[in-house]
Design a protein around this motif. Structure first.
Motif, PDB file in Angstrom:
ATOM      1  N   GLN A 188       0.838  -0.971   0.151  1.00 47.53           N
ATOM      2  CA  GLN A 188      -0.129  -0.457  -0.143  1.00 47.53           C
ATOM      3  C   GLN A 188       1.335   1.521   0.140  1.00 47.53           C
ATOM      4  N   ARG A 189       0.489   2.001  -0.248  1.00 45.71           N
ATOM      5  CA  ARG A 189       1.212   3.452  -0.575  1.00 45.71           C
ATOM      6  C   ARG A 189      -0.452   4.560  -1.021  1.00 45.71           C
ATOM      7  N   CYS A 190       0.674   6.017  -0.257  1.00 52.72           N
ATOM      8  CA  CYS A 190      -0.118   7.032  -0.050  1.00 52.72           C
ATOM      9  C   CYS A 190      -0.386   7.531  -1.887  1.00 52.72           C
ATOM     10  N   ILE A 191      -1.679   7.874  -2.033  1.00 53.55           N
ATOM     11  CA  ILE A 191      -2.077   7.963  -3.529  1.00 53.55           C
ATOM     12  C   ILE A 191      -1.806   9.307  -4.061  1.00 53.55           C
ATOM     13  N   ASP A 192      -1.339  10.458  -3.051  1.00 54.92           N
ATOM     14  CA  ASP A 192      -0.516  11.487  -3.684  1.00 54.92           C
ATOM     15  C   ASP A 192       1.044  11.836  -3.726  1.00 54.92           C
ATOM     16  N   CYS A 193       1.800  10.962  -2.412  1.00 56.20           N
ATOM     17  CA  CYS A 193       3.191  11.218  -3.464  1.00 56.20           C
ATOM     18  C   CYS A 193       4.112   9.670  -3.384  1.00 56.20           C
ATOM     19  N   ASN A 218      11.918  14.415   7.300  1.00 59.04           N
ATOM     20  CA  ASN A 218      13.128  13.390   6.381  1.00 59.04           C
ATOM     21  C   ASN A 218      12.858  15.083   4.839  1.00 59.04           C
ATOM     22  N   GLY A 219      13.164  15.823   5.172  1.00 56.92           N
ATOM     23  CA  GLY A 219      13.333  16.713   4.331  1.00 56.92           C
ATOM     24  C   GLY A 219      12.539  16.906   3.046  1.00 56.92           C
ATOM     25  N   ASP A 220      11.090  16.275   2.463  1.00 55.94           N
ATOM     26  CA  ASP A 220      10.705  16.613   2.428  1.00 55.94           C
ATOM     27  C   ASP A 220       9.226  17.424   2.114  1.00 55.94           C
ATOM     28  N   GLY A 221       9.097  17.611   3.180  1.00 54.71           N
ATOM     29  CA  GLY A 221       7.716  18.079   3.501  1.00 54.71           C
ATOM     30  C   GLY A 221       6.868  17.076   4.341  1.00 54.71           C
ATOM     31  N   ARG A 222       5.491  17.659   5.322  1.00 48.47           N
ATOM     32  CA  ARG A 222       4.488  16.302   5.316  1.00 48.47           C
ATOM     33  C   ARG A 222       3.525  16.064   4.745  1.00 48.47           C
ATOM     34  N   CYS A 223       2.780  15.283   4.339  1.00 46.75           N
ATOM     35  CA  CYS A 223       2.372  14.837   3.226  1.00 46.75           C
ATOM     36  C   CYS A 223       0.906  14.559   3.583  1.00 46.75           C
ATOM     37  N   ASP A 224       0.854  13.636   4.193  1.00 46.02           N
ATOM     38  CA  ASP A 224      -0.199  13.330   5.205  1.00 46.02           C
ATOM     39  C   ASP A 224      -1.715  12.906   4.102  1.00 46.02           C
ATOM     40  N   GLY A 225      -1.305  13.138   3.018  1.00 43.42           N
ATOM     41  CA  GLY A 225      -2.436  11.785   1.838  1.00 43.42           C
ATOM     42  C   GLY A 225      -3.070  10.501   2.370  1.00 43.42           C
ATOM     43  N   LEU A 226      -3.897  10.625   1.498  1.00 49.51           N
ATOM     44  CA  LEU A 226      -5.012   9.409   1.781  1.00 49.51           C
ATOM     45  C   LEU A 226      -3.716   7.952   2.008  1.00 49.51           C
ATOM     46  N   VAL A 227      -3.504   6.686   2.464  1.00 50.27           N
ATOM     47  CA  VAL A 227      -2.939   5.828   2.142  1.00 50.27           C
ATOM     48  C   VAL A 227      -4.083   4.689   1.352  1.00 50.27           C
ATOM     49  N   LYS A 228      -3.674   4.154   0.096  1.00 45.24           N
ATOM     50  CA  LYS A 228      -4.910   2.924  -0.314  1.00 45.24           C
ATOM     51  C   LYS A 228      -3.562   1.587  -0.516  1.00 45.24           C
ATOM     52  N   PRO A 229      -4.181   0.456  -0.409  1.00 47.94           N
ATOM     53  CA  PRO A 229      -3.662  -0.485  -0.568  1.00 47.94           C
ATOM     54  C   PRO A 229      -3.565  -0.502  -1.720  1.00 47.94           C
TER      55      PRO A 229
END
Ligand code: CNA
Length: 286
Positions: A144-149, A176-187
């Motif tokens: 699973q992964r973040c749908i945005d980043c 981690n230097g990339d900035g906060r994301c908080d996107g939704l995670v989807k399988p």
């Protein structure tokens, strides 16, 4: 085509003739295509069976239509219904069915060219089918992964969220230097309008070179998967193990329809092949 139309490759349109075709060594590149119906006996509901299917039981989730639960735009607005459903479908608690184990038996005998599955329950792997012989055409719950980043999300955390039917959020943080994301995670399962994994397109031509096709437990209503049985050229036999007749199955002279629950049909084929004891033993040992 009527049931009396003579078969070309098979001696007749029957399971016994399919078994003879396999035993004679003429079927060495068997292509198998499966759907949710092979997992219903494991306790995982399919989508479309009336009354027991997931779509029949989604009323409580207040969806505009049942398919919305697998629609990316809907998910972005309201991911909760998907996670309520995910709790019911999540791998780890289910046992493969006799049908899964039969496909595994084909693999261990070197007869399986490829399994194309629409299922996301990972039961093929649990049944011992080697990963390289499986195309999970609609992805799976295995990652699973973040749908945005697209940052992957850890399996153990995912399991906890699914168990509580809670929506996980991207773990990417400012640290981690990339900035906060908080996107939704989807399988990594394929939602409507999403592309299928490239492996599906790389391997689907194997259907054209099959010497036997087995289609089990699918309504053949989701494209492009639903087009796979039509890639099998006549007069290569195609056998359907399903509750109902679907797609173009039954329209070729060498099609064999085994209507009813697929485990019963598969056991009959195993009987005709003389593989029944081996099948049951392998199933029990899992
Ligand atoms: P579907 O549209 O729900 O059709 C299931 C088919 O199987 C129907 O034709 C049923 O009549 C038939 N069927 C049900 N039980 C049995 C049985 N015991 N023996 C024989 N036939 C049976 O499901 P499809 O797979 O065709 O649709 C594609 C969707 C469903 C895919 O995108 C999957 O990801 C999705 N799905 C997967 C699972 C899973 O992974 N187990 C569960 C529910 C839905």
């Amino acid at each position: 085509i009527s049931d009396d139309t003579p078969a070309v490759t098979l001696a007749e349109r029957s399971l016994a003739a399919v078994a003879d075709h396999i035993k004679s060594g003429k079927a060495r590149r068997i292509v198998v295509m499966t759907g949710a119906g092979i997992s219903t006996a494991a306790g995982i509901p399919d989508f479309r069976s009336p009354e027991t299917g997931l779509y029949a039981n989604l009323a409580a989730l207040n969806l505009p239509e049942p398919e919305a639960v697998f629609d990316l735009d809907f998910f972005k607005k309201n991911p909760k219904p998907f996670y309520v459903l995910a709790k019911d479908l999540y791998p780890g608690t289910f046992h493969p069915t006799v049908s899964h184990v039969f496909i595994s038996l084909l693999a261990s005998k070197g007869l399986l060219a490829q399994l194309f599955t629409q299922n996301i329950d990972c039961l093929e792997r649990t049944a011992g089918i080697p990963g390289e012989l499986i195309v999970e055409a609609h992805g799976s719950f295995a990652s699973q992964r973040c749908i945005d980043c697209k940052t992957p999300f850890p399996d153990d955390k995912m399991r906890e969220h699914v168990a509580r039917a809670e929506v996980p959020r991207c773990i990417r943080s400012e640290a981690n230097g990339d900035g906060r994301c908080d996107g939704l995670v989807k399988p990594d399962i394929v939602f409507f309008h999403e592309a299928l994994p490239s492996l599906f397109y790389e391997r689907r031509n194997l259907a054209e070179t099959a010497d036997l096709a087995l289609v089990l437990g699918t309504s053949l209503s989701v494209h492009p998967f639903a087009g796979l049985p039509d890639m099998v050229p006549e007069p290569v036999p195609r056998v359907l193990f399903n509750m109902e007749r679907v797609g173009s199955l039954g329209t070729h002279a060498d099609d064999v329809l085994v209507l009813g629950d697929c485990d019963t049909g598969v056991r009959k084929l195993a009987d005709a092949l003389g593989w029944r004891d081996e099948l049951e033993a392998k199933w029990r040992e899992l």
